[in-house]
Design an enzyme around this catalytic site. Structure first.
Site, mmCIF file in Angstrom:
data_model
loop_
_atom_site.group_PDB
_atom_site.id
_atom_site.type_symbol
_atom_site.label_atom_id
_atom_site.label_comp_id
_atom_site.label_asym_id
_atom_site.label_seq_id
_atom_site.Cartn_x
_atom_site.Cartn_y
_atom_site.Cartn_z
ATOM 1 N N THR A 1 -3.194 12.506 1.902
ATOM 2 C CA THR A 1 -3.411 13.682 0.734
ATOM 3 C C THR A 1 -4.728 14.235 1.005
ATOM 4 O OG1 THR A 1 -2.198 11.727 -0.621
ATOM 5 C CG2 THR A 1 -3.140 13.755 -1.592
ATOM 6 N N SER B 1 0.159 9.022 -7.699
ATOM 7 C CA SER B 1 -0.822 8.574 -8.427
ATOM 8 C C SER B 1 -1.907 10.049 -8.321
ATOM 9 C CB SER B 1 -1.510 7.510 -7.406
ATOM 10 O OG SER B 1 -1.025 6.542 -7.450
HETATM 11 N N1 GLY Z 1 1.752 9.899 -1.891
HETATM 12 C C1 GLY Z 1 0.448 9.822 -2.925
HETATM 13 C C2 GLY Z 1 0.798 9.973 -4.231
HETATM 14 O O1 GLY Z 1 1.615 10.648 -4.512
HETATM 15 O O2 GLY Z 1 -0.058 9.487 -4.924
#
Ligand code: GLY
Length: 593
Positions: A415, A480
């Protein structure tokens, strides 16, 4: 007097931590950061970060994970573009120079403060499960959960990407610049080549075996069979062509045209682990405006992304559980502070595991979870001296059944986060992802496809009781990601967010506390060593002053684990001037004017 000592402890503790992190930035750390060679304003910004100083500006500021992406955004802002325009330039370059983290094949959540109206808007550009997906998508024939990477690699984990539609939606709502011009830097860099960053090279080398399993991915990241090296020039003309199509025709070809067809074909034909994504799934994708989730903490409104993200609700619960504690007086160098934050976090994660999911599919007690009375009652559990022996979800007020089972998602940290303030007084906080590093490892037209569907719980039910975050057709997996804007008297004072899987929640909550309660500037707040407790061990950041707290935390009953905690916090504070803070654990910088 108490406040004075707390402030002094904070300064000493942060100073020690910054010295360590400055060294870490030069000597590659756990996730492969080394200083990128830069010149001009970017080099000054990088030097400020290494010295632990915030970057100051009067008009605009952009903070993101790679200097080339930040530079592209800065050009747009300098030329009078809005924060939404700059984000498009930043995101399209990030998809090239930090492809392991985010891109056209992924999804994102965007929080917007409008300088003209004072309104907060939150946009959900999350990936969506195919209509043919079932709750057993990540289970074997006996109903047992698959191993994580057996689920991730290939087509099974790919959801309909949201980023191209989100770029277009943000531009329609808030853009001022010509759409086509916003792709220029990314197209030029993709055509002419860019210098592979140390972090990208390290990540490729680490993942070489998995990247080698798909021919297009292998050919790009492992040319001649060897991982691309740091500093080598990498061209991606196929990505440049994709961007040309989007810059000319908008997102339609991506969802209904030739790019959509390529994505569907790649997912359905993935060797060994095909997915069920269809052309219809692509064609019906839509950005969703969701109600912003806001709560008050120590005189400020903390606003962020509601379901399907658990970000704002869980950050909000942590802060709400701490609201009656004198965290400011306790300071960051005190084990008692971290007992309170750690157990507040465990309580919030217990609720998250049971109740939080895509609210279009599962009734989520959003108001109940942030209700002051509920949190105050639950905060009573924090009144002891030691770690809570048992942590269970609470029973927030709700007018609907809460008969759910706790899920079992496996979230890995990848991310990227983008924070931007423009000269019109708009503020943008956007966290963007392809989930695991390099996503599904499937590459189409120069970008990687996400593995976001593995953010669903692999376990669909327990003893006949459903898990809120189970896979369902058309549903969006729980996230998250916690892009956040903090307001005081209706005006934004802090824009913040981070990558880091479910640790994002702890990173963002800590940064808000550091800024609001401990009075740290944004650079010190993002650099402050991490201590993160999600539900199990207490993770303390290896090689930092935080490890000094480990014995006291162990004596309280926590199992402590010293490890790298590679957040990528990017923050802007808004006061008389703008101050930008870029996480010293990664390669990003802040630029402003
Ligand atoms: N894939 C990380 C999130 O969406 O929290």
């Amino acid at each position: 007097m108490k406040l004075f000592w707390a402030a002094l402890a904070a300064v000493l503790w942060v100073g020690a931590a910054q010295a360590q992190q400055a060294a870490d930035t030069i000597a590659p750390e756990g996730a492969g950061t080394g200083a990128i060679a830069l010149s001009g304003p970017a080099a000054e910004a990088q030097a400020a970060k290494i010295a632990g100083r915030a970057v100051e500006a009067k008009g605009w500021m952009v903070v993101a994970a790679n200097p080339l992406a930040v530079d592209a955004g800065a050009k747009v802002l300098r030329a009078g573009g809005s924060a939404a325009d700059a984000m498009i330039a930043v995101q399209t370059v990030l998809g090239l120079v930090e492809p392991q983290s985010s891109g056209l094949g992924g999804g994102a959540f965007l929080v917007w403060y409008d300088g003209a109206t004072g309104e907060i808007t939150t946009l959900d550009g999350r990936e969506t499960a195919p209509l043919a997906a079932t709750p057993r998508l990540f289970q074997d024939k006996d109903g047992e959960p698959l191993e994580f990477f057996d689920a991730v690699i290939g087509g099974r984990s790919v959801g309909v990407p949201g980023v191209p539609a989100l770029l277009a939606e943000a531009h329609v709502r808030w853009g001022k610049a010509n759409w086509r011009s916003l792709f220029r830097d990314a197209i030029t860099l993709a055509d002419r080549g860019f210098a592979v960053s140390p972090r990208m090279a390290t990540m490729v080398a680490r993942d070489a075996e998995r990247l080698s399993q798909h021919p297009l991915t292998a050919a790009y990241f492992l040319p001649d069979g060897a991982p691309v090296a740091a500093g080598s020039r990498l061209r991606n003309p196929v990505y440049a062509d994709t961007l040309r199509i989007l810059s000319r025709d908008g997102p339609e070809p991506f969802y209904t045209g030739e790019i959509a067809q390529d994505i569907v074909r790649t997912v359905r034909n993935a060797t060994g682990n095909p997915g069920v994504l269809s052309g219809v799934d692509m064609a019906i994708y839509a950005i969703k405006e969701r109600p912003a989730v806001c709560m008050t903490y120590h005189g400020h409104d903390i606003c962020g992304m509601g379901p399907p993200s658990s970000g704002a609700l869980t950050v909000g619960q942590i802060l709400g559980l701490l609201a009656e504690e004198d965290i400011a007086a306790l300071g960051p160098g005190n084990a008692e502070t971290w007992r309170l934050i750690g157990d507040a976090s465990r309580l919030a994660f217990a609720d998250r595991g049971l109740y939080m999911a895509d609210s279009d599919y599962v009734p989520v007690p959003v108001n109940g979870l942030l209700d002051k009375g509920y949190l105050s009652r639950r905060a009573g559990l924090l009144q002891g001296d030691d770690a809570l022996p048992i942590v269970r979800p609470g029973r927030p007020d709700f007018d609907h059944t809460l008969n759910l089972a706790t899920g079992a998602p496996i979230e890995k940290p990848s991310t990227s986060h983008i924070s931007i303030v423009d000269k019109f007084g708009n503020a943008l906080s956007m966290t963007t992802t392809i989930e695991n590093a390099f996503g599904s490892r499937l590459m189409v037209r120069g970008f990687l496809l996400n593995n976001e569907l593995t953010d669903f719980s692999f376990v669909s039910h327990r003893d006949g009781v459903p898990v809120a975050n189970r896979v369902e057709p058309g549903k969006r997996p729980r996230s998250s990601m916690a892009p956040t804007i903090v307001l005081k008297d209706g005006k934004p004072v802090l824009v913040v967010g981070s990558p880091g899987g479910s640790r994002i929640i702890g990173y963002v909550a800590k940064t808000i506390i550091a800024y609001l309660d401990w009075g740290l500037d944004v650079q010190s707040a993002v650099a402050l060593p991490h201590l993160v407790n999600r539900f199990g061990t207490y993770d303390v950041e290896a090689g930092t002053a935080a490890t000094a707290l480990a014995p006291a935390l162990e004596a309280m009953g926590y199992e402590v684990n010293a490890r790298d905690l590679t957040s990528g916090l990017h923050a802007i504070s808004i006061g008389e001037t703008l101050q930008g803070g870029a996480d010293p654990r990664r390669e990003g910088i802040a630029l402003g004017d």
